[in-house]
Structure formats: C-alpha cells, structure tokens
Design a protein around this motif. Structure first.
Motif, PDB file in Angstrom:
ATOM      1  N   PHE A  12      46.169  24.700  47.524  1.00  0.00           N
ATOM      2  CA  PHE A  12      45.280  25.722  48.054  1.00  0.00           C
ATOM      3  C   PHE A  12      45.032  26.811  47.013  1.00  0.00           C
ATOM      4  N   ALA A  13      46.080  27.296  46.382  1.00  0.00           N
ATOM      5  CA  ALA A  13      45.949  28.366  45.388  1.00  0.00           C
ATOM      6  C   ALA A  13      45.093  27.927  44.209  1.00  0.00           C
ATOM      7  N   ARG A  18      39.687  30.825  41.779  1.00  0.00           N
ATOM      8  CA  ARG A  18      38.390  31.182  41.190  1.00  0.00           C
ATOM      9  C   ARG A  18      37.467  31.889  42.179  1.00  0.00           C
ATOM     10  N   PRO A  19      37.283  31.360  43.408  1.00  0.00           N
ATOM     11  CA  PRO A  19      36.435  32.092  44.356  1.00  0.00           C
ATOM     12  C   PRO A  19      36.981  33.481  44.710  1.00  0.00           C
ATOM     13  N   LEU A  20      38.299  33.595  44.825  1.00  0.00           N
ATOM     14  CA  LEU A  20      38.882  34.898  45.130  1.00  0.00           C
ATOM     15  C   LEU A  20      38.676  35.866  43.968  1.00  0.00           C
ATOM     16  N   ALA A  41      46.306  38.692  46.630  1.00  0.00           N
ATOM     17  CA  ALA A  41      45.877  37.980  47.839  1.00  0.00           C
ATOM     18  C   ALA A  41      46.664  36.686  48.016  1.00  0.00           C
ATOM     19  N   LEU A  42      46.846  35.944  46.936  1.00  0.00           N
ATOM     20  CA  LEU A  42      47.597  34.684  47.040  1.00  0.00           C
ATOM     21  C   LEU A  42      49.069  34.931  47.371  1.00  0.00           C
ATOM     22  N   TYR A  61      41.953  34.288  55.859  1.00  0.00           N
ATOM     23  CA  TYR A  61      43.040  35.222  55.561  1.00  0.00           C
ATOM     24  C   TYR A  61      43.056  35.566  54.073  1.00  0.00           C
ATOM     25  N   ALA A  62      42.829  34.586  53.208  1.00  0.00           N
ATOM     26  CA  ALA A  62      42.813  34.829  51.764  1.00  0.00           C
ATOM     27  C   ALA A  62      41.668  35.766  51.384  1.00  0.00           C
ATOM     28  N   HIS A  63      40.491  35.547  51.967  1.00  0.00           N
ATOM     29  CA  HIS A  63      39.363  36.442  51.686  1.00  0.00           C
ATOM     30  C   HIS A  63      39.650  37.859  52.183  1.00  0.00           C
TER      31      HIS A  63
END
Length: 168
Positions: A12-13, A18-20, A41-42, A61-63
C-alpha cells in the motif's frame, strides 16, 4: 503487526507514496514539506492499519492524514513560508513532457488560496475525488466542499488571468 499485514502495508505504501506526495506538494508548494507530509501520513496509516476498513477506507484515511499533516505544518511558526520567493522555482521538479511555465503558474496560484479552498481544489481536481469523498476526507459537508471548490476555482481563474467562467 503480523507479517501478512506488514506485507500489505508495504505494498500500500509503495503504491500511495507518489499520489500522497503530489497532493501534499500541490497544497504546500514545497517538495521537502510534501515528502515530510506524505511520510507522516503513512506513519499514521501504519499505526491504525489493523483498524482501518481495507476497501476504500484506507485510501481515504491516507488522504485525510496527508491533508491534515500539510495543514498542521503550515500552522507552525517556523513553517510559514511564502511561495513568492524567487529561489522557490528551484524546488519544482522540471516536467520534461509538459509546459513547465503553466505548471509553475498554477502551483503559485494554488499557494495563494486559503487552505480549505486549496484542499478542496487539489482533492477534487488533481486527485479526482468525488464531492462526498472530499467531504469525508476534510470532515465537512458536501455543500461546504462545493462552495469552497467554487470559490477556489473562481480565485484561481483571477490569479491565472482567466476571469471568465467556462460553461461546464
């Protein structure tokens, strides 16, 4: 955390970093702060990995975590920097395949939006999230997202020099 969960999180990470990072950069205009926010965030996702719903909940949740991290960074007195510094142009990674000047202009214009408008515009149009997804991430109503996005887009048009509203 179990080894299987660790492997899932690692995958997932690797997919989301990249998007985060891009979301954080569009919100703060600084690649170094964006990298810090994405990593923060991660870390938050990792801590709650076993409690987050895996379908769309983990991405949401990450966003939410990266948006919160960027906004928190901006509240710290030593982080209150403006993108108007001429040396900031060096922080932007060149885009070999596209119009760099337009990209820089948009990033500088985004930096001049209030944080809530900037977050709505970035999540809606750069991350291609729905109104409801954006509302969930920001913890506001769908109507709030719509109004903040509309105001943000109007302000961006003014800043970029396109004051007329295009018909959608």
């Amino acid at each position: 955390m179990r080894a299987r969960d660790d492997a899932e999180f690692t995958e997932f990470a690797a997919t989301m970093i990249r998007p985060l990072r891009r979301t954080a950069f569009l919100m703060c205009g600084d690649w170094h702060r964006a990298e810090d926010a994405a990593q923060d965030a991660l870390v938050k996702v990792y801590r709650r990995w076993n409690r987050i719903e895996r379908r769309e909940g983990v991405r949401s949740y990450a966003h939410r975590a990266v948006v919160t991290s960027v906004l928190d960074q901006g509240r710290k007195p030593w982080r209150r920097e403006r993108l108007n510094d001429p040396d900031d142009a060096a922080l932007v990674v060149p885009d070999v395949g596209g119009p760099v000047d337009n990209r820089l202009m948009v990033v500088k214009a985004l930096a001049q939006l209030p944080p809530s408008q900037r977050a709505c515009v970035v999540l809606r149009y750069y991350n291609d999230l729905s109104v409801d997804e954006t509302a969930d991430i920001l913890g506001v109503s769908a109507g709030g997202v719509k109004s903040q996005t509309s105001r943000g887009l109007d302000r961006l048009r003014q800043l970029i020099g396109h004051p007329e509203r295009s018909a959608s």
